[in-house]
Design a protein around this motif. Structure first.
Motif, PDB file in Angstrom:
ATOM      1  N   ALA A 107       0.840  -1.200   0.000  1.00 35.61           N
ATOM      2  CA  ALA A 107       0.000   0.000   0.000  1.00 35.61           C
ATOM      3  C   ALA A 107       0.874   1.247   0.000  1.00 35.61           C
ATOM      4  O   ALA A 107       1.965   1.268   0.596  1.00 35.61           O
ATOM      5  N   LEU A 108       0.400   2.293  -0.679  1.00 33.15           N
ATOM      6  CA  LEU A 108       1.142   3.556  -0.717  1.00 33.15           C
ATOM      7  C   LEU A 108       1.174   4.178   0.675  1.00 33.15           C
ATOM      8  O   LEU A 108       0.260   3.971   1.489  1.00 33.15           O
ATOM      9  N   PRO A 109       2.223   4.940   0.991  1.00 30.48           N
ATOM     10  CA  PRO A 109       2.288   5.603   2.308  1.00 30.48           C
ATOM     11  C   PRO A 109       1.083   6.506   2.535  1.00 30.48           C
ATOM     12  O   PRO A 109       0.558   7.129   1.610  1.00 30.48           O
ATOM     13  N   GLN A 110       0.633   6.564   3.778  1.00 29.16           N
ATOM     14  CA  GLN A 110      -0.521   7.378   4.137  1.00 29.16           C
ATOM     15  C   GLN A 110      -0.146   8.856   4.135  1.00 29.16           C
ATOM     16  O   GLN A 110       0.887   9.253   4.687  1.00 29.16           O
ATOM     17  N   ALA A 111      -0.990   9.683   3.517  1.00 30.57           N
ATOM     18  CA  ALA A 111      -0.747  11.135   3.487  1.00 30.57           C
ATOM     19  C   ALA A 111      -1.004  11.737   4.860  1.00 30.57           C
ATOM     20  O   ALA A 111      -1.955  11.354   5.552  1.00 30.57           O
ATOM     21  N   ASP A 112      -0.167  12.697   5.270  1.00 33.31           N
ATOM     22  CA  ASP A 112      -0.294  13.328   6.589  1.00 33.31           C
ATOM     23  C   ASP A 112      -1.304  14.465   6.598  1.00 33.31           C
ATOM     24  O   ASP A 112      -1.747  14.898   7.663  1.00 33.31           O
ATOM     25  N   SER A 113      -1.668  14.959   5.428  1.00 33.50           N
ATOM     26  CA  SER A 113      -2.601  16.094   5.365  1.00 33.50           C
ATOM     27  C   SER A 113      -3.404  15.998   4.075  1.00 33.50           C
ATOM     28  O   SER A 113      -3.054  15.251   3.148  1.00 33.50           O
ATOM     29  N   ASP A 114      -4.486  16.774   4.024  1.00 33.44           N
ATOM     30  CA  ASP A 114      -5.306  16.794   2.821  1.00 33.44           C
ATOM     31  C   ASP A 114      -4.527  17.363   1.637  1.00 33.44           C
ATOM     32  O   ASP A 114      -4.683  16.907   0.503  1.00 33.44           O
ATOM     33  N   GLN A 115      -3.664  18.389   1.928  1.00 30.21           N
ATOM     34  CA  GLN A 115      -2.891  18.989   0.846  1.00 30.21           C
ATOM     35  C   GLN A 115      -1.953  17.962   0.203  1.00 30.21           C
ATOM     36  O   GLN A 115      -1.808  17.901  -1.018  1.00 30.21           O
ATOM     37  N   GLU A 116      -1.315  17.141   1.065  1.00 29.90           N
ATOM     38  CA  GLU A 116      -0.419  16.112   0.545  1.00 29.90           C
ATOM     39  C   GLU A 116      -1.208  15.063  -0.260  1.00 29.90           C
ATOM     40  O   GLU A 116      -0.752  14.595  -1.302  1.00 29.90           O
ATOM     41  N   LYS A 117      -2.420  14.731   0.221  1.00 30.72           N
ATOM     42  CA  LYS A 117      -3.258  13.760  -0.484  1.00 30.72           C
ATOM     43  C   LYS A 117      -3.631  14.282  -1.868  1.00 30.72           C
ATOM     44  O   LYS A 117      -3.570  13.552  -2.863  1.00 30.72           O
ATOM     45  N   TYR A 118      -4.002  15.582  -1.939  1.00 36.68           N
ATOM     46  CA  TYR A 118      -4.361  16.172  -3.232  1.00 36.68           C
ATOM     47  C   TYR A 118      -3.152  16.209  -4.167  1.00 36.68           C
ATOM     48  O   TYR A 118      -3.274  15.990  -5.385  1.00 36.68           O
ATOM     49  N   PHE A 119      -1.992  16.459  -3.580  1.00 36.57           N
ATOM     50  CA  PHE A 119      -0.766  16.519  -4.376  1.00 36.57           C
ATOM     51  C   PHE A 119      -0.465  15.144  -4.991  1.00 36.57           C
ATOM     52  O   PHE A 119      -0.158  15.031  -6.188  1.00 36.57           O
ATOM     53  N   ILE A 120      -0.557  14.101  -4.166  1.00 38.70           N
ATOM     54  CA  ILE A 120      -0.278  12.731  -4.649  1.00 38.70           C
ATOM     55  C   ILE A 120      -1.314  12.304  -5.684  1.00 38.70           C
ATOM     56  O   ILE A 120      -0.979  11.695  -6.707  1.00 38.70           O
ATOM     57  N   ASN A 121      -2.565  12.671  -5.426  1.00 36.48           N
ATOM     58  CA  ASN A 121      -3.624  12.314  -6.366  1.00 36.48           C
ATOM     59  C   ASN A 121      -3.425  13.017  -7.697  1.00 36.48           C
ATOM     60  O   ASN A 121      -3.728  12.464  -8.771  1.00 36.48           O
ATOM     61  N   GLY A 122      -2.920  14.229  -7.642  1.00 33.49           N
ATOM     62  CA  GLY A 122      -2.656  14.966  -8.870  1.00 33.49           C
ATOM     63  C   GLY A 122      -1.574  14.330  -9.713  1.00 33.49           C
ATOM     64  O   GLY A 122      -1.535  14.541 -10.938  1.00 33.49           O
ATOM     65  N   ARG A 123      -0.693  13.582  -9.064  1.00 35.94           N
ATOM     66  CA  ARG A 123       0.350  12.866  -9.798  1.00 35.94           C
ATOM     67  C   ARG A 123      -0.140  11.502 -10.324  1.00 35.94           C
ATOM     68  O   ARG A 123       0.650  10.735 -10.856  1.00 35.94           O
ATOM     69  N   ASN A 124      -1.402  11.203 -10.125  1.00 37.98           N
ATOM     70  CA  ASN A 124      -2.037   9.979 -10.646  1.00 37.98           C
ATOM     71  C   ASN A 124      -1.467   8.702 -10.013  1.00 37.98           C
ATOM     72  O   ASN A 124      -1.529   7.618 -10.596  1.00 37.98           O
ATOM     73  N   LEU A 125      -0.928   8.817  -8.794  1.00 40.45           N
ATOM     74  CA  LEU A 125      -0.321   7.644  -8.161  1.00 40.45           C
ATOM     75  C   LEU A 125      -1.361   6.633  -7.707  1.00 40.45           C
ATOM     76  O   LEU A 125      -1.164   5.418  -7.834  1.00 40.45           O
ATOM     77  N   TYR A 126      -2.478   7.126  -7.162  1.00 44.08           N
ATOM     78  CA  TYR A 126      -3.516   6.205  -6.678  1.00 44.08           C
ATOM     79  C   TYR A 126      -4.105   5.397  -7.837  1.00 44.08           C
ATOM     80  O   TYR A 126      -4.375   4.205  -7.706  1.00 44.08           O
ATOM     81  N   ASN A 127      -4.294   6.050  -8.956  1.00 40.50           N
ATOM     82  CA  ASN A 127      -4.838   5.356 -10.124  1.00 40.50           C
ATOM     83  C   ASN A 127      -3.885   4.240 -10.583  1.00 40.50           C
ATOM     84  O   ASN A 127      -4.305   3.109 -10.868  1.00 40.50           O
ATOM     85  N   GLN A 128      -2.593   4.562 -10.631  1.00 41.05           N
ATOM     86  CA  GLN A 128      -1.612   3.548 -11.023  1.00 41.05           C
ATOM     87  C   GLN A 128      -1.569   2.401 -10.018  1.00 41.05           C
ATOM     88  O   GLN A 128      -1.459   1.229 -10.396  1.00 41.05           O
ATOM     89  N   TYR A 129      -1.654   2.743  -8.731  1.00 36.41           N
ATOM     90  CA  TYR A 129      -1.599   1.718  -7.688  1.00 36.41           C
ATOM     91  C   TYR A 129      -2.757   0.723  -7.833  1.00 36.41           C
ATOM     92  O   TYR A 129      -2.556  -0.498  -7.811  1.00 36.41           O
ATOM     93  N   PHE A 130      -3.975   1.231  -7.997  1.00 30.71           N
ATOM     94  CA  PHE A 130      -5.132   0.334  -8.079  1.00 30.71           C
ATOM     95  C   PHE A 130      -5.164  -0.449  -9.400  1.00 30.71           C
ATOM     96  O   PHE A 130      -5.681  -1.566  -9.451  1.00 30.71           O
ATOM     97  N   GLN A 131      -4.607   0.117 -10.456  1.00 30.83           N
ATOM     98  CA  GLN A 131      -4.487  -0.649 -11.695  1.00 30.83           C
ATOM     99  C   GLN A 131      -3.545  -1.832 -11.519  1.00 30.83           C
ATOM    100  O   GLN A 131      -3.792  -2.932 -12.036  1.00 30.83           O
ATOM    101  N   ILE A 132      -2.482  -1.608 -10.755  1.00 33.46           N
ATOM    102  CA  ILE A 132      -1.536  -2.695 -10.471  1.00 33.46           C
ATOM    103  C   ILE A 132      -2.200  -3.766  -9.612  1.00 33.46           C
ATOM    104  O   ILE A 132      -2.051  -4.971  -9.859  1.00 33.46           O
TER     105      ILE A 132
END
Length: 287
Positions: A144-169
């Motif tokens: 599992a990807l590391p847990q984001a410490d804040s909403d801003q960090e979560k939005y930043f990671i989501n903007g990089r499309n990491l969650y989408n790639q993770y779930f596709q894998i």
């Protein structure tokens, strides 16, 4: 004159009549009746049943993926017994495996490109992302990807499309596991349709299998006998061809009446050595 003559004739003829009674006295006779004593006791109401034995679990094993079937350690043939978890089919998964590794490499590249921004904007999270990259093994299931410490960090990671790639894998890993097909329960193969070297398509039926540990009989009984039966009641079953008896149990009582016979089915479960799918059995229910 006529009346006088008639009266004289009547009196004369009356004197000529003899009595039909013999004058004997009737004797009274006492009759005897043989009797037996009766002791009250309970007599069971025996309901005779019969029916065809069927396996409770029977499945058609299909494939969710496409590929060439590889040779198995044990050939799949009708009548062969397999335990739960035994390997039935193995499908060539090289292409799917390379696809999965390519997706993992893309994820690693995306995380690597994101690291300078993480270090600058979210320095408190840099170490856990650095550790995630260090421990990442392309040949092992993804963590599992590391847990984001804040909403801003979560939005930043989501903007990089990491969650989408993770779930596709994760989805691809699930699909990759479908290239090996295992026995869902212990049982016997009743039909085999595919052999090594064949091209398998998604949804194609590979074989049929039944569970030989539990069987069921559907036996019709008369409506008037229904009051003598209940769920959980014991049933004695036997076969004319075998000198064996089995103990069954009523599992369900049907709710739909046969229009032609006015009978209602009882569903009886039975298990034991010597039972075969399709066997005709007779039995008795003590009501």
């Amino acid at each position: 004159l006529i009346l006088a003559f008639g009266l004289a004739m009547f009196q004369y003829m009356s004197k000529q009549k003899k009595s039909t009674l013999d004058g004997k006295i009737n004797k009274k006779e006492r009759r005897t009746v043989n009797t037996n004593s009766f002791t009250a006791q309970k007599i069971p109401n025996i309901i005779e049943i019969d029916g065809r034995l069927r396996a409770q679990e029977r499945v058609n094993i299909t494939s969710r993926v496409q590929g060439i079937m590889l040779p198995s350690p044990r050939s799949i043939r009708v009548g062969k017994y397999f335990k739960k978890g035994d390997l039935l089919y193995s499908i060539d998964n090289k292409e799917a495996s390379f696809n999965l590794k390519a997706q993992k490499s893309s994820l690693v590249t995306s995380i690597t490109q994101m690291m300078p921004d993480i270090k600058f904007d979210y320095p408190q999270s840099f170490d856990k992302w650095q550790k995630y990259l260090t421990d990442f093994d392309i040949n092992k299931p993804i963590k599992a990807l590391p847990q984001a410490d804040s909403d801003q960090e979560k939005y930043f990671i989501n903007g990089r499309n990491l969650y989408n790639q993770y779930f596709q894998i994760k989805s691809q890993e699930t699909i990759l596991s479908e290239y090996k097909i295992y026995a869902p329960f212990s049982g016997v193969i009743t039909a085999a349709n595919i052999f090594p070297g064949s091209l398998i398509s998604p949804g194609q039926i590979l074989c049929s299998m039944i569970n030989t540990n539990q069987y069921e009989i559907a036996s019709p009984i008369r409506m008037e006998d229904l009051k003598y039966t209940k769920v959980g009641q014991k049933v004695t079953l036997k076969s004319d061809g075998l000198d064996q008896t089995w103990n069954g149990q009523i599992q369900r009582i049907g709710t739909q009446i046969d229009e032609s016979t006015q009978n209602i089915p009882l569903y009886i479960s039975v298990s034991g050595k010597g039972l075969k799918d399709g066997m005709f059995l007779k039995g008795e229910i003590s009501g």
